[in-house]
Scaffold this motif. Structure first.
Motif, PDB file in Angstrom:
ATOM      1  N   VAL A 186       0.844  -1.322  -0.105  1.00 18.60           N
ATOM      2  CA  VAL A 186       0.004  -0.013  -0.052  1.00 18.60           C
ATOM      3  C   VAL A 186       0.894   1.203  -0.041  1.00 18.60           C
ATOM      4  O   VAL A 186       0.555   2.282  -0.985  1.00 18.60           O
ATOM      5  N   VAL A 187       1.753   1.152   0.852  1.00 15.29           N
ATOM      6  CA  VAL A 187       2.670   2.547   0.967  1.00 15.29           C
ATOM      7  C   VAL A 187       4.080   2.411   0.925  1.00 15.29           C
ATOM      8  O   VAL A 187       4.759   3.335   1.142  1.00 15.29           O
ATOM      9  N   GLY A 188       4.393   0.966   0.737  1.00 23.40           N
ATOM     10  CA  GLY A 188       5.848   0.849   0.628  1.00 23.40           C
ATOM     11  C   GLY A 188       6.565   0.847   2.019  1.00 23.40           C
ATOM     12  O   GLY A 188       6.334   1.316   3.021  1.00 23.40           O
ATOM     13  N   GLY A 227      -8.431  11.026   1.627  1.00 22.27           N
ATOM     14  CA  GLY A 227      -8.013  12.564   0.901  1.00 22.27           C
ATOM     15  C   GLY A 227      -6.781  12.454   0.054  1.00 22.27           C
ATOM     16  O   GLY A 227      -6.756  12.873  -1.067  1.00 22.27           O
ATOM     17  N   GLY A 228      -5.952  11.451   0.470  1.00 21.28           N
ATOM     18  CA  GLY A 228      -4.623  11.328  -0.484  1.00 21.28           C
ATOM     19  C   GLY A 228      -5.176  10.992  -1.796  1.00 21.28           C
ATOM     20  O   GLY A 228      -4.272  11.003  -2.769  1.00 21.28           O
ATOM     21  N   LEU A 229      -6.118   9.612  -1.798  1.00 19.03           N
ATOM     22  CA  LEU A 229      -6.425   9.139  -3.019  1.00 19.03           C
ATOM     23  C   LEU A 229      -6.958  10.051  -4.001  1.00 19.03           C
ATOM     24  O   LEU A 229      -6.460  10.088  -5.263  1.00 19.03           O
ATOM     25  N   GLN A 230      -7.854  11.063  -3.535  1.00 13.36           N
ATOM     26  CA  GLN A 230      -8.545  11.875  -4.301  1.00 13.36           C
ATOM     27  C   GLN A 230      -7.676  12.824  -4.724  1.00 13.36           C
ATOM     28  O   GLN A 230      -7.600  13.465  -5.962  1.00 13.36           O
ATOM     29  N   ILE A 231      -6.732  13.705  -3.949  1.00 14.80           N
ATOM     30  CA  ILE A 231      -5.649  14.425  -4.443  1.00 14.80           C
ATOM     31  C   ILE A 231      -4.625  13.692  -5.257  1.00 14.80           C
ATOM     32  O   ILE A 231      -4.521  14.412  -6.296  1.00 14.80           O
ATOM     33  N   ILE A 243      -0.673  10.344   0.356  1.00 10.94           N
ATOM     34  CA  ILE A 243      -1.266   9.889   1.359  1.00 10.94           C
ATOM     35  C   ILE A 243      -0.784  10.397   2.630  1.00 10.94           C
ATOM     36  O   ILE A 243      -1.335  10.763   3.543  1.00 10.94           O
ATOM     37  N   ILE A 244       0.616   9.984   2.815  1.00 13.48           N
ATOM     38  CA  ILE A 244       1.376  10.394   3.897  1.00 13.48           C
ATOM     39  C   ILE A 244       1.248  11.972   4.352  1.00 13.48           C
ATOM     40  O   ILE A 244       1.325  12.540   5.366  1.00 13.48           O
TER      41      ILE A 244
END
Length: 264
Positions: A186-188, A227-231, A243-244
């Motif tokens: 997901v985020v590494g 929010g991170g996915l939409q941005i 996301i972070i």
């Protein structure tokens, strides 16, 4: 529904946020940020070994994360400075992992995906793994909640209550290894500890009890994912780092709001 890659990415991120919330709170309370880094960085070496042996990446990452956590835990009680030891282990594990990946022949490795995550390529099997591992972590911490909390607050009090603090540390180690194994997709490896620490830190100024902090951490992590996915979708930015970055913004807002409602 699961044919939409954004639906799969959202569910994967939310599963990770729910699993990381209670564990992240204990990482913050115990000041184990570097411990999380060392465990997460070992994941790259686990990926390399799993690909070389043609076995499950999840299993390789889980074994290496457990091994790293066990080594750090055992050495930290033998006179080594914990922060120095964790710094050495974290960076050594990452370097060894990157070197090991370079020796793989005939295997296509997207190194950026393992370092920073590739949430948009999550499959149905990955979803089952993430939610299964997240459920295991959440259930384990719920089962040992009072013992873990007592051992975190005061070691002497834990011994007096018949609780073995070292056993509770091992339970947290196991939970951390599982979260690292399910989160790397997901985020590494480089951003896993951020997903553990930032939502929990954002929840701290708003919480009056440990249970409330876990709930707020889960909400902060979920908001960061959504929010991170939409941005990322609209700005065409890397999804994991976005996301972070969103989680960091939530942390800043919660800190400012906490100072307003609790002025010194």
């Amino acid at each position: 529904m699961f044919d939409d890659f954004m639906i799969r990415a959202t569910l994967a991120g939310l599963g990770l946020a729910l699993a990381a919330a209670p564990l992240g709170c204990f990482v913050v309370w115990r000041r184990m940020a570097y411990f999380g880094d060392a465990t997460a960085h070992a994941a790259i070496l686990g990926v390399a070994l799993a690909l070389a042996l043609n076995t499950s990446v999840f299993a390789g990452v889980l074994v290496l994360a457990l091994l790293m956590a066990g080594i750090v835990t055992s050495l930290s009680g033998r006179g080594y400075a914990v922060d120095t030891l964790l710094g050495v282990m974290a960076h050594s594990a990452l370097a060894l992992g990157l070197v090991a990946v370079s020796f793989l022949q005939g295997v296509r490795v997207d190194l950026m995906a393992w370092l920073f995550g590739d949430i948009l390529s999550v499959t149905r099997a990955d979803l089952a793994l993430i939610w299964g591992g997240g459920g295991l972590v959440a259930g384990l911490i719920a089962w040992r909640w009072q013992a873990l909390l007592t051992a975190t607050l005061n070691v002497d009090l834990a011994w007096a209550a018949g609780i073995n603090p070292r056993r509770e540390q091992q339970i947290l180690t196991l939970a951390l290894a599982v979260v690292v194994a399910v989160a790397i997709k997901v985020v590494g490896a480089l951003l896993i500890s951020a997903m553990l620490i930032i939502p929990a830190a954002a929840a701290r100024p708003l919480s009056r009890t440990p249970e409330a902090m876990v709930i707020f951490a889960a909400l902060a992590g979920g908001a960061a994912v959504l929010g991170g996915l939409q941005i990322s979708l609209f700005a065409d930015t890397p999804t994991g780092p976005t996301i972070i970055a969103t989680a960091a913004l939530i942390f800043l807002l919660s800190t400012a709001f906490g100072r307003v409602i609790r002025p010194k």
